[in-house]
Write a protein that holds these residues in place. Structure first.
Motif, PDB file in Angstrom:
ATOM      1  N   ALA A   1       5.096  -6.839   5.761  1.00 30.38           N
ATOM      2  CA  ALA A   1       5.617  -7.958   6.549  1.00 30.38           C
ATOM      3  C   ALA A   1       4.717  -9.187   6.486  1.00 30.38           C
ATOM      4  CB  ALA A   1       5.792  -7.527   8.010  1.00 30.38           C
ATOM      5  N   THR A   2       3.556  -9.062   5.855  1.00 34.13           N
ATOM      6  CA  THR A   2       2.641 -10.199   5.753  1.00 34.13           C
ATOM      7  C   THR A   2       3.266 -11.319   4.920  1.00 34.13           C
ATOM      8  OG1 THR A   2       0.727  -8.719   5.832  1.00 34.13           O
ATOM      9  CG2 THR A   2       0.337 -10.947   5.019  1.00 34.13           C
ATOM     10  N   PRO A   3       3.280 -12.545   5.427  1.00 32.24           N
ATOM     11  CA  PRO A   3       3.826 -13.656   4.627  1.00 32.24           C
ATOM     12  C   PRO A   3       3.061 -13.802   3.305  1.00 32.24           C
ATOM     13  CG  PRO A   3       3.559 -14.318   6.910  1.00 32.24           C
ATOM     14  CD  PRO A   3       2.886 -12.977   6.777  1.00 32.24           C
ATOM     15  N   LEU A   4       3.771 -14.127   2.261  1.00 32.65           N
ATOM     16  CA  LEU A   4       3.154 -14.282   0.945  1.00 32.65           C
ATOM     17  C   LEU A   4       2.047 -15.323   0.984  1.00 32.65           C
ATOM     18  CD1 LEU A   4       3.153 -13.657  -2.110  1.00 32.65           C
ATOM     19  CD2 LEU A   4       4.880 -15.460  -2.379  1.00 32.65           C
ATOM     20  N   GLU A   5       2.285 -16.432   1.678  1.00 28.07           N
ATOM     21  CA  GLU A   5       1.277 -17.499   1.760  1.00 28.07           C
ATOM     22  C   GLU A   5      -0.024 -16.991   2.366  1.00 28.07           C
ATOM     23  OE1 GLU A   5       4.252 -17.502   2.936  1.00 28.07           O
ATOM     24  OE2 GLU A   5       5.362 -19.324   2.449  1.00 28.07           O
ATOM     25  N   GLU A   6       0.087 -16.120   3.359  1.00 27.41           N
ATOM     26  CA  GLU A   6      -1.109 -15.585   4.015  1.00 27.41           C
ATOM     27  C   GLU A   6      -1.883 -14.665   3.077  1.00 27.41           C
ATOM     28  OE1 GLU A   6      -2.167 -12.527   7.686  1.00 27.41           O
ATOM     29  OE2 GLU A   6      -0.389 -13.819   7.856  1.00 27.41           O
ATOM     30  N   ALA A   7      -1.163 -13.784   2.375  1.00 27.12           N
ATOM     31  CA  ALA A   7      -1.828 -12.855   1.456  1.00 27.12           C
ATOM     32  C   ALA A   7      -2.521 -13.612   0.326  1.00 27.12           C
ATOM     33  CB  ALA A   7      -0.811 -11.864   0.892  1.00 27.12           C
ATOM     34  N   VAL A   8      -1.827 -14.584  -0.256  1.00 27.00           N
ATOM     35  CA  VAL A   8      -2.415 -15.385  -1.335  1.00 27.00           C
ATOM     36  C   VAL A   8      -3.598 -16.189  -0.819  1.00 27.00           C
ATOM     37  CG1 VAL A   8      -2.006 -17.338  -2.892  1.00 27.00           C
ATOM     38  CG2 VAL A   8      -0.306 -15.516  -2.714  1.00 27.00           C
ATOM     39  N   GLY A   9      -3.428 -16.831   0.329  1.00 23.25           N
ATOM     40  CA  GLY A   9      -4.501 -17.661   0.882  1.00 23.25           C
ATOM     41  C   GLY A   9      -5.753 -16.871   1.181  1.00 23.25           C
ATOM     42  N   THR A  10      -5.594 -15.669   1.745  1.00 23.88           N
ATOM     43  CA  THR A  10      -6.752 -14.832   2.062  1.00 23.88           C
ATOM     44  C   THR A  10      -7.506 -14.430   0.803  1.00 23.88           C
ATOM     45  OG1 THR A  10      -5.701 -13.953   4.064  1.00 23.88           O
ATOM     46  CG2 THR A  10      -7.487 -12.650   3.105  1.00 23.88           C
ATOM     47  N   ALA A  11      -6.764 -13.997  -0.220  1.00 21.98           N
ATOM     48  CA  ALA A  11      -7.402 -13.583  -1.472  1.00 21.98           C
ATOM     49  C   ALA A  11      -8.135 -14.746  -2.126  1.00 21.98           C
ATOM     50  CB  ALA A  11      -6.368 -12.998  -2.426  1.00 21.98           C
ATOM     51  N   VAL A  12      -7.473 -15.901  -2.231  1.00 14.60           N
ATOM     52  CA  VAL A  12      -8.095 -17.065  -2.870  1.00 14.60           C
ATOM     53  C   VAL A  12      -9.330 -17.509  -2.090  1.00 14.60           C
ATOM     54  CG1 VAL A  12      -7.794 -19.517  -3.415  1.00 14.60           C
ATOM     55  CG2 VAL A  12      -5.986 -17.872  -3.987  1.00 14.60           C
ATOM     56  N   ASP A  13      -9.247 -17.543  -0.769  1.00 11.67           N
ATOM     57  CA  ASP A  13     -10.386 -17.985   0.041  1.00 11.67           C
ATOM     58  C   ASP A  13     -11.599 -17.082  -0.165  1.00 11.67           C
ATOM     59  OD1 ASP A  13      -9.152 -20.195   1.122  1.00 11.67           O
ATOM     60  OD2 ASP A  13      -8.484 -19.163   2.944  1.00 11.67           O
ATOM     61  N   ARG A  14     -11.390 -15.781  -0.245  1.00 10.73           N
ATOM     62  CA  ARG A  14     -12.518 -14.857  -0.430  1.00 10.73           C
ATOM     63  C   ARG A  14     -13.170 -15.061  -1.792  1.00 10.73           C
ATOM     64  NH1 ARG A  14     -13.423 -10.887   3.233  1.00 10.73           N
ATOM     65  NH2 ARG A  14     -11.770 -10.385   4.729  1.00 10.73           N
ATOM     66  N   PHE A  15     -12.354 -15.198  -2.824  1.00  5.96           N
ATOM     67  CA  PHE A  15     -12.912 -15.385  -4.163  1.00  5.96           C
ATOM     68  C   PHE A  15     -13.608 -16.739  -4.298  1.00  5.96           C
ATOM     69  CE2 PHE A  15      -9.711 -12.124  -5.490  1.00  5.96           C
ATOM     70  CZ  PHE A  15     -10.635 -11.188  -5.899  1.00  5.96           C
ATOM     71  N   VAL A  16     -13.018 -17.779  -3.732  1.00  8.09           N
ATOM     72  CA  VAL A  16     -13.639 -19.100  -3.805  1.00  8.09           C
ATOM     73  C   VAL A  16     -14.943 -19.111  -3.025  1.00  8.09           C
ATOM     74  CG1 VAL A  16     -13.410 -21.508  -3.077  1.00  8.09           C
ATOM     75  CG2 VAL A  16     -11.519 -20.380  -4.248  1.00  8.09           C
ATOM     76  N   ASP A  17     -14.979 -18.450  -1.877  1.00  4.01           N
ATOM     77  CA  ASP A  17     -16.215 -18.389  -1.098  1.00  4.01           C
ATOM     78  C   ASP A  17     -17.328 -17.723  -1.898  1.00  4.01           C
ATOM     79  OD1 ASP A  17     -17.759 -18.506   1.526  1.00  4.01           O
ATOM     80  OD2 ASP A  17     -17.738 -16.344   1.176  1.00  4.01           O
TER      81      ASP A  17
END
Length: 229
Positions: free
Chosen positions: A100-116
């Motif tokens: 049920a997780t919105p796609l935008e949330e899943a993508v945003g979380t993954a990208v933020d962790r890798f960019v950090d």
């Protein structure tokens, strides 16, 4: 009566001295690796030298050679430590998600962790994407990429459960390529401009993936994205 105060061969003071030497050695290695990361980022791997690394660390070349025989050994040790941390990062970033997780949330979380991770360790990009990285690091990079690809596939399968495996793999390859291409732009900018490029990466990935997961219940934000020209 036998003397119970000390067993023969035991030397508590000697053991403590050994531990102190080991601790000093670890601190020195960390100091040299930090200096190497700075030099590699500034000049690239090829132009870097052990003399420059020693100078950046504030030690003599002789001190450096007590721990590392050459530049390649330093790069390999640094790469090994970064790969280990990177594996932990993608383990967190690409963990299973609630369907049920919105796609935008899943993508945003993954990208933020890798960019950090990349912001904190810009040398990782230098070592892993340079034209002449040492063979051991190249092998580590290939293994890391394969594992990362499988984790992206697993994450995508949460959103695309009925999609053939070959299609999932192709989509995962495209997602990784988009991220890697965008990362170079992210690392080349600072402040608000860097944040803008991070958002661009997220937007590109979401717009690419959205039609592929259209069978999921659309959220208001997803609907607006799909209707955006």
């Amino acid at each position: 009566m036998p003397d119970q105060t000390e067993k023969p061969g035991k030397d508590p003071a000697g053991g403590e001295r050994l531990r102190r030497r080991q601790a000093r050695g670890e601190r020195r290695i960390a100091q040299l690796l930090e200096a190497a990361a700075s030099v590699f980022c500034a000049t690239g791997y090829t132009a870097a030298s052990t003399n420059a690394i020693a100078r950046e660390a504030g030690v003599s070349p002789g001190t450096l050679y007590q721990f590392f025989p050459n530049k390649e050994a330093i790069a390999i040790e640094l790469g090994d430590r970064l790969v280990h941390e990177m594996r932990e990062t993608y383990g967190e970033a690409l963990a299973p998600v609630d369907p049920a997780t919105p796609l935008e949330e899943a993508v945003g979380t993954a990208v933020d962790r890798f960019v950090d991770f990349s912001r904190r360790h810009p040398v990782f990009f230098t070592l892993m994407h340079g034209p002449d990285i040492p063979g051991r690091i190249a092998e580590e990079h290939d293994a890391l990429h394969a594992t990362l690809l499988s984790r992206v596939e697993f994450l995508l399968s949460s959103f695309m459960p009925d999609t053939p495996a070959a299609d999932i793999t192709r989509t995962a390859h495209v997602c990784l390529s988009v991220y890697k291409a965008g990362l170079e732009l992210v690392l080349g900018h600072e402040g608000a401009e860097r944040d803008a490029y991070v958002q661009e990466i997220k937007d590109v990935l979401v717009r690419y993936l959205q039609p592929l997961v259209a069978d999921r219940a659309a959220t208001p934000s997803a609907t607006s994205l799909r209707n955006t020209p």
